[in-house]
Write an enzyme that holds these catalytic residues in place. Structure first.
Site, PDB file in Angstrom:
ATOM      1  N   HIS A  30       0.849  -1.196   0.000  1.00 13.96           N
ATOM      2  CA  HIS A  30       0.000   0.000   0.000  1.00 13.96           C
ATOM      3  C   HIS A  30       0.879   1.238   0.000  1.00 13.96           C
ATOM      4  O   HIS A  30       2.106   1.146   0.081  1.00 13.96           O
ATOM      5  CB  HIS A  30      -0.928   0.019   1.222  1.00 13.96           C
ATOM      6  CG  HIS A  30      -0.205   0.198   2.522  1.00 13.96           C
ATOM      7  ND1 HIS A  30       0.256  -0.857   3.278  1.00 13.96           N
ATOM      8  CD2 HIS A  30       0.174   1.318   3.216  1.00 13.96           C
ATOM      9  CE1 HIS A  30       0.866  -0.409   4.369  1.00 13.96           C
ATOM     10  NE2 HIS A  30       0.836   0.915   4.354  1.00 13.96           N
TER      11      HIS A  30
ATOM     12  N   HIS B 270      -5.706  -1.823   4.857  1.00 15.02           N
ATOM     13  CA  HIS B 270      -5.626  -0.720   3.900  1.00 15.02           C
ATOM     14  C   HIS B 270      -4.912  -1.155   2.632  1.00 15.02           C
ATOM     15  O   HIS B 270      -3.926  -1.875   2.668  1.00 15.02           O
ATOM     16  CB  HIS B 270      -4.976   0.547   4.467  1.00 15.02           C
ATOM     17  CG  HIS B 270      -3.677   0.349   5.198  1.00 15.02           C
ATOM     18  ND1 HIS B 270      -3.060  -0.854   5.369  1.00 15.02           N
ATOM     19  CD2 HIS B 270      -2.877   1.248   5.829  1.00 15.02           C
ATOM     20  CE1 HIS B 270      -1.949  -0.700   6.057  1.00 15.02           C
ATOM     21  NE2 HIS B 270      -1.815   0.559   6.358  1.00 15.02           N
TER      22      HIS B 270
ATOM     23  N   HIS C 253       4.705   7.437   2.492  1.00 13.23           N
ATOM     24  CA  HIS C 253       5.547   6.248   2.321  1.00 13.23           C
ATOM     25  C   HIS C 253       4.880   5.239   1.401  1.00 13.23           C
ATOM     26  O   HIS C 253       3.665   5.211   1.258  1.00 13.23           O
ATOM     27  CB  HIS C 253       5.870   5.584   3.673  1.00 13.23           C
ATOM     28  CG  HIS C 253       4.688   4.936   4.348  1.00 13.23           C
ATOM     29  ND1 HIS C 253       3.942   5.555   5.321  1.00 13.23           N
ATOM     30  CD2 HIS C 253       4.123   3.708   4.211  1.00 13.23           C
ATOM     31  CE1 HIS C 253       2.985   4.750   5.744  1.00 13.23           C
ATOM     32  NE2 HIS C 253       3.066   3.620   5.080  1.00 13.23           N
TER      33      HIS C 253
ATOM     34  N   HIS D  92       1.740  -0.025  14.893  1.00 18.34           N
ATOM     35  CA  HIS D  92       0.741   1.019  14.715  1.00 18.34           C
ATOM     36  C   HIS D  92      -0.488   0.716  15.567  1.00 18.34           C
ATOM     37  O   HIS D  92      -0.830  -0.447  15.784  1.00 18.34           O
ATOM     38  CB  HIS D  92       0.265   1.082  13.254  1.00 18.34           C
ATOM     39  CG  HIS D  92       1.301   1.559  12.295  1.00 18.34           C
ATOM     40  ND1 HIS D  92       1.916   2.775  12.408  1.00 18.34           N
ATOM     41  CD2 HIS D  92       1.818   0.987  11.190  1.00 18.34           C
ATOM     42  CE1 HIS D  92       2.776   2.927  11.407  1.00 18.34           C
ATOM     43  NE2 HIS D  92       2.741   1.859  10.657  1.00 18.34           N
TER      44      HIS D  92
ATOM     45  N   TYR E  77       9.888   2.234   9.741  1.00 17.23           N
ATOM     46  CA  TYR E  77       9.965   3.264   8.692  1.00 17.23           C
ATOM     47  C   TYR E  77      11.415   3.698   8.493  1.00 17.23           C
ATOM     48  O   TYR E  77      12.118   3.958   9.475  1.00 17.23           O
ATOM     49  CB  TYR E  77       9.210   4.525   9.121  1.00 17.23           C
ATOM     50  CG  TYR E  77       7.714   4.514   9.049  1.00 17.23           C
ATOM     51  CD1 TYR E  77       7.008   3.608   8.280  1.00 17.23           C
ATOM     52  CD2 TYR E  77       6.993   5.479   9.752  1.00 17.23           C
ATOM     53  CE1 TYR E  77       5.620   3.653   8.224  1.00 17.23           C
ATOM     54  CE2 TYR E  77       5.604   5.534   9.696  1.00 17.23           C
ATOM     55  CZ  TYR E  77       4.926   4.612   8.934  1.00 17.23           C
ATOM     56  OH  TYR E  77       3.560   4.660   8.883  1.00 17.23           O
TER      57      TYR E  77
ATOM     58  N   GLU F 169       8.250   1.791   4.215  1.00 14.84           N
ATOM     59  CA  GLU F 169       7.812   0.990   5.357  1.00 14.84           C
ATOM     60  C   GLU F 169       7.899  -0.485   4.989  1.00 14.84           C
ATOM     61  O   GLU F 169       7.546  -0.871   3.872  1.00 14.84           O
ATOM     62  CB  GLU F 169       6.355   1.304   5.725  1.00 14.84           C
ATOM     63  CG  GLU F 169       5.838   0.444   6.897  1.00 14.84           C
ATOM     64  CD  GLU F 169       4.341   0.601   7.201  1.00 14.84           C
ATOM     65  OE1 GLU F 169       3.533   0.602   6.242  1.00 14.84           O
ATOM     66  OE2 GLU F 169       3.980   0.737   8.381  1.00 14.84           O
TER      67      GLU F 169
END
Lengths: 309, 309, 309, 309
Positions: free
Chosen positions: D153, D201, D216, D248, D257, D267
């Site tokens: 993503h 996501h 990112h 997260h 990251y 990431e």
């Protein structure tokens, strides 16, 4: 999800001794006991499941699976798929809302391998267990045993494998993700793994002379470390082990198989491949069946093809 | 380390085909090939080992272990233990420095189970492989296969178990960390795990009718995930698997057993309990032998007690 | 273990609010609360520890460490080390048996960095918590929080680092396993990691202007997954985090630092290098101090050198 | 996948020095370099991706993202979505087949946050890298660096967040899986996580004053152990670290990251929650933004909201 079927939503298992079964599914697997109904059935779920429950235990004289249900997008989809099933030639039974507590109307039908499957559009949503819907923590602290996160899939054994695959793919929109084929025998298909998501399987079927048999229900764990933890718990509680910890060739999931006190096989697993609708079918050859099933041993154990419930 | 014996320092294995063996220990296990000598022997080590090498492969007509060597603190300790062994009644052979490249004088003796063990005080130190001694990185990037970190221990089979335990503990200062005892048979000891460190075992013995047999040599991995990786490599390269991934009851190590091309059994494992000199011996009962050896299966496989080299 | 000192045996910490401290060490770290004494002190241990307890919490007006104790092989060793300490010029205090419940006589002395250390030979042994001594299971099911397995080491801050290293190595037989050296400043030593086992450190010291300060006490976890679990619990319970999850350069342990409610820093960690008496000292350069301490960030956070208790 | 958009299919990144960028994405991330084109662009993919490539590096004077492309089910879907976009008021650009080697016609449009997105239906399929389509092994042995499995993503920063969410959900069938809302400010939405699968996501947006910025691109790893491995490689190769290893709050993914040599943030992550179309949106409150982004630290680092490319 070409036809609006979203995911495995529930399974109803027959158990010989209800309280022993509850110990197995609640205290060892770590499913959450949610409620019991006036038929004496016990409802459970994995903690990450949004719906109110997914596993139903029914006291009975013989082990096995009563039915497996799939949740569809909405009522319109349910109606459409019902009609499609009828048009396909299935006998369709409508189970009224509330027959299972908190579940809407269910459409039940029998697939050619003899299993009873269901579709439903509505079930009470109670959210993940033990964490808030708002600003949710990573996991709840009070999980038991193997901390199974969700009911993931079932592997079913039956005779008319091709018939079931045809129905599942053409009528219900499942995708054939993986299969075992006998190339020396006219590409005779021995196993079919079917998905409506990107998971390697939401349900799978293996060819077997008897109709309507359950090989195992399966529950998801987060990591290979959790598979070890499950194996340790199996040893500590003297639970009959089938095989594992090991990896499957098919789907490459990291797995362990064991039995509930009634003889229904349970799997917990982690990992596993993903698939998309444009991905080719992954095919294993029949002469690699051992490796396809148990990747490390590269041969079947004596139980795999014979012990079902 | 009551008597100055520090650790397993080397093992010399007999292999039927040297290049096949090198593929096994170097490319699959991931040991580092360090050098070869004019006798045609190949020297290897795990990347975390400070000494120049620890595993020696010798081409031979029959598989098995020639000897296992333990490093002692210094020359004075070597002399003292040599005299202790002589006083105990052992026939002691002195192998001159350089017989193994880079190794100082070795004192070789036979224990009552028939195995040849050695003590030595000096070996060339080349440091960890692939990382600097100063400001060392966490690990080197160029490791192969299972990335075994060190030669850890061996399990040896032989007849006079009590004799060997007596020699190892009373003469060489080993501690009995774990054992299997037959309580129905006058506490007859079936297995003894011995350590000179806080590791659960630096060497172990199991009672067996033949003298001088090797059950397996063992190499340390960092994690249970590495045991899975090892199992996958075993499948990918079609290496004969004995059993695993699983856990031992004894030591609780996470393990997998497989065979080198000559039939010598290899273990890679992670985890495992620790012990100290004031800790009581951990005892497993003979009627729990299956669980003691293979914690998850709770029964021995047919190979465990019979296949040795 | 050249001089019979076996391992860190206990630490007594000063805490401002006893019940808050108990929540931290028992419910969050997962130590076992074993007993309380008539002075109001609480005794705890990690579940793998054989001795009855290892961590003592004492209510006080100021946080910090009262003393850290090391267990020696036996009474003869205790007497010998006591005499060695006196000969070295230490003032030695003898604490009678029973002052800490179940602990034998303790020899207390102050090292040049200002810390009070103790030696003792006897403490009640109650075995691992939650598993049997005979045929032990792999782990107990009822552990809480981070499931810390043992009190592992402490990092202490003080001024006369060289004096303490000299005492610890020459009188007590510790080995210098790792250090930080300022090569631009006459090899001035900034940090010293000391061990009496094969662990990378049983106690460590960092040069600091004040005497007798505690940087952290540290507790062992089995895996990097357990470090994540610890980090999650820190977030869930809103515990002040110092840094992590991360890895140290020194020892290469996988770690997280956080604070107890009194401001004492706590570490839980997994992994870490091993060492033996014949291994060279691992040296980090002062200009790599950031990477030596926090391997991934490669720079110190503002707390590391300034926040102590 | 309500509207036939299947998954993130590619991203084209601008890099200042092509060969340095290739070292980052190929040797450190472990993407497979597949080909280069006559414009000097480099094409890469994660080893599990069936399509021929997913990441395109374009030499440029300024870092950032040129466009991100989503693969749709088929040509009919592509035409339908094109018309929907036009009807919605988007200016739609048609990029002819072959402009990117092996990719069919692409439909490019700009979303209200200023980013250029694309849809496409066809791309050459070369299968997973390093394993056979038939009887596939679990993973290929020759992976480099962090062994990233796929482009997963991107997180994009821009001003008109609500506009983009409206377009993505209503025109393209994305589902809002998670969001950050300022409840003290009329439920002003600060962040939106969007999916067309069960992943938490497939693309995410954060409100930011400038249009068209890249926070990112993200690549999937199998386990938290692989996140540690990535962190170690970052240290070993002195790659600028942003933050991590950590978790997260949003999605609960385990993450790190860091920056490519041009300043584009990268990431790698493992884990993460799953969602289905009937699941409620997971909402984090703006006053919990720190914990929502960095679950363990519970506060943003200074880079998170300010450093973009």
């Amino acid at each position: 999800m070409r036809k609006g079927v979203m995911r495995p939503g529930h399974v109803q298992l027959r158990v010989l001794d209800l309280e022993e079964a509850v110990v197995h599914y609640r205290d060892r697997l770590g499913l959450i006991e949610v409620q019991r109904d006036d038929q004496g059935r016990v409802y459970l779920k994995g903690w990450t499941e949004i719906d109110a429950w997914s596993v139903v235990l029914r006291p009975a004289d013989e082990a096995g699976m009563d039915f497996m249900g799939f949740k569809v997008l909405d009522e319109a989809t349910l109606e459409a798929r019902k009609q499609d099933l009828i048009d396909y030639g299935c006998e369709v039974e409508t189970i009224p809302a509330g027959e299972l507590d908190g579940c809407g109307e269910r459409i039940r039908f029998q697939v050619p391998t003899g299993h009873f499957l269901e579709l439903f559009a509505e079930k009470e949503q109670t959210g993940k267990w033990g964490v808030h819907e708002n600003n949710p923590e990573a996991w709840p602290e009070d999980l038991k045993g193997m901390k199974a996160t969700r009911f993931d899939h079932a592997l079913l054994y039956g005779d008319d494998l091709d018939g079931t695959v045809d129905l599942m793919t053409n009528v219900l929109g499942f995708q054939l993700s993986e299969q075992v084929i006998d190339r020396d025998n006219d590409d005779f298909r021995l196993a079919a793994f079917l998905t409506v998501s990107t998971k390697a399987h939401d349900v799978a079927f293996i060819r077997h002379p008897e109709k309507g048999k359950l090989h195992h229900t399966s529950y998801y764990l987060d990591t290979w470390n959790d598979v070890l933890r499950a194996a340790d718990l199996i040893a500590m509680h003297d639970i009959p082990l089938d095989i594992g910890p090991t990896r499957h060739g098919l789907t490459h999931g990291q797995t362990i198989y064991f039995f509930d006190p009634s003889g229904n096989r349970t799997e917990v697993f982690a990992g596993g491949d993903y698939t998309y609708p444009d991905h080719p079918v992954t095919t294993w050859d029949a002469d690699k069946l051992g490796k396809a099933i148990f990747y490390h041993d590269r041969e079947l154990n004596e139980n795999f093809l014979s012990v079902v419930s």
